[in-house]
Design a protein around this motif. Structure first.
Motif, PDB file in Angstrom:
ATOM      1  N   ALA A 264       0.614  -1.485   0.128  1.00 52.40           N
ATOM      2  CA  ALA A 264      -0.079  -0.063  -0.059  1.00 52.40           C
ATOM      3  C   ALA A 264       0.882   1.231   0.074  1.00 52.40           C
ATOM      4  O   ALA A 264       0.521   2.042  -0.593  1.00 52.40           O
ATOM      5  CB  ALA A 264      -0.904  -0.074   1.201  1.00 52.40           C
ATOM      6  N   CYS A 265       2.034   1.323   0.796  1.00 47.18           N
ATOM      7  CA  CYS A 265       2.965   2.402   0.810  1.00 47.18           C
ATOM      8  C   CYS A 265       3.814   2.674  -0.635  1.00 47.18           C
ATOM      9  O   CYS A 265       3.967   3.655  -0.865  1.00 47.18           O
ATOM     10  CB  CYS A 265       3.525   2.455   2.061  1.00 47.18           C
ATOM     11  N   ARG A 266       4.025   1.426  -1.061  1.00 50.18           N
ATOM     12  CA  ARG A 266       4.627   1.477  -2.168  1.00 50.18           C
ATOM     13  C   ARG A 266       3.893   2.190  -3.280  1.00 50.18           C
ATOM     14  O   ARG A 266       4.268   2.989  -4.195  1.00 50.18           O
ATOM     15  CB  ARG A 266       5.035   0.102  -2.833  1.00 50.18           C
ATOM     16  N   LYS A 267       2.334   1.655  -3.381  1.00 48.00           N
ATOM     17  CA  LYS A 267       1.555   2.367  -4.531  1.00 48.00           C
ATOM     18  C   LYS A 267       1.418   3.840  -4.065  1.00 48.00           C
ATOM     19  O   LYS A 267       1.511   4.429  -4.925  1.00 48.00           O
ATOM     20  CB  LYS A 267       0.271   1.535  -4.042  1.00 48.00           C
ATOM     21  N   LYS A 268       1.386   4.217  -2.839  1.00 52.87           N
ATOM     22  CA  LYS A 268       0.916   5.544  -2.476  1.00 52.87           C
ATOM     23  C   LYS A 268       2.263   6.266  -2.908  1.00 52.87           C
ATOM     24  O   LYS A 268       2.210   7.515  -3.822  1.00 52.87           O
ATOM     25  CB  LYS A 268       0.780   5.755  -1.089  1.00 52.87           C
ATOM     26  N   SER A 269       3.497   5.663  -2.785  1.00 56.50           N
ATOM     27  CA  SER A 269       4.798   6.620  -3.119  1.00 56.50           C
ATOM     28  C   SER A 269       4.799   6.679  -4.738  1.00 56.50           C
ATOM     29  O   SER A 269       5.190   7.736  -5.472  1.00 56.50           O
ATOM     30  CB  SER A 269       6.025   5.675  -2.728  1.00 56.50           C
ATOM     31  N   GLN A 270       4.315   5.472  -5.325  1.00 58.52           N
ATOM     32  CA  GLN A 270       4.463   5.577  -6.855  1.00 58.52           C
ATOM     33  C   GLN A 270       3.504   6.469  -7.516  1.00 58.52           C
ATOM     34  O   GLN A 270       3.796   7.279  -8.416  1.00 58.52           O
ATOM     35  CB  GLN A 270       4.104   4.280  -7.394  1.00 58.52           C
ATOM     36  N   GLU A 271       2.310   6.573  -6.782  1.00 56.79           N
ATOM     37  CA  GLU A 271       1.175   7.609  -6.956  1.00 56.79           C
ATOM     38  C   GLU A 271       1.643   9.125  -6.996  1.00 56.79           C
ATOM     39  O   GLU A 271       1.323   9.948  -7.942  1.00 56.79           O
ATOM     40  CB  GLU A 271      -0.258   7.389  -6.535  1.00 56.79           C
ATOM     41  N   LYS A 272       2.407   9.235  -6.222  1.00 53.11           N
ATOM     42  CA  LYS A 272       3.037  10.828  -5.750  1.00 53.11           C
ATOM     43  C   LYS A 272       4.240  10.998  -6.802  1.00 53.11           C
ATOM     44  O   LYS A 272       4.719  12.209  -6.683  1.00 53.11           O
ATOM     45  CB  LYS A 272       3.157  10.828  -4.378  1.00 53.11           C
ATOM     46  N   GLY A 273       4.775   9.918  -7.029  1.00 54.11           N
ATOM     47  CA  GLY A 273       5.778  10.022  -8.197  1.00 54.11           C
ATOM     48  C   GLY A 273       7.203  10.044  -7.301  1.00 54.11           C
ATOM     49  O   GLY A 273       8.236  10.631  -8.008  1.00 54.11           O
ATOM     50  N   THR A 274       7.279   9.819  -6.166  1.00 53.86           N
ATOM     51  CA  THR A 274       8.412   9.665  -5.430  1.00 53.86           C
ATOM     52  C   THR A 274       9.289   8.214  -5.282  1.00 53.86           C
ATOM     53  O   THR A 274       8.799   7.424  -5.631  1.00 53.86           O
ATOM     54  CB  THR A 274       8.178  10.267  -3.871  1.00 53.86           C
TER      55      THR A 274
END
Length: 125
Positions: free
Chosen positions: A115-125
């Motif tokens: 879940a945190c990896r997906k959030k990080s990818q969505e933010k582009g970081t």
């Protein structure tokens, strides 16, 4: 062992969720509505000192409690999610490396949960 300690031990041993003291308190109140949070903390500390439960400490998060079964943990660096992982018993290997007898160990592997990896990818970081 007090009635509270017995029920707390039962709650911890039957859970696979790594409960906090507050979560245990909420479950204990279902059986003992008049119990206070201090009673839960006192009994958790006693059970931990008696090595009947494990206490899992992660920086910046409340302590969580777990059953006594040989296993290790994955801890998400961002959200603190805690998962069980069975790496086998590494005591003998650790004793050889350390050069001393080891009574026990608590291995926590830090990772980034899905879940945190997906959030990080969505933010582009």
């Amino acid at each position: 062992m007090t009635k509270y300690a017995k029920k707390i031990l039962e709650i911890v041993e039957s859970s696979r969720s790594h409960l906090t003291a507050e979560q245990i308190f909420e479950q204990l109140r279902e059986t003992y509505p008049s119990v206070v949070l201090a009673t839960v903390y006192n009994n958790l500390n006693r059970l931990w000192e008696e090595e009947r439960i494990r206490k899992i400490s992660v920086e910046g998060m409340p302590d969580r409690y777990d059953r006594i079964v040989r296993h290790d943990h994955l801890v998400c660096r961002k959200c603190g999610r805690l998962l069980d992982v069975d790496l086998g018993d590494l005591t003998e290997q650790l004793e050889k490396k350390a050069g001393i007898p080891i009574l026990s160990y608590d291995l926590k592997l830090v990772f980034l949960c899905e879940a945190c990896r997906k959030k990080s990818q969505e933010k582009g970081t």
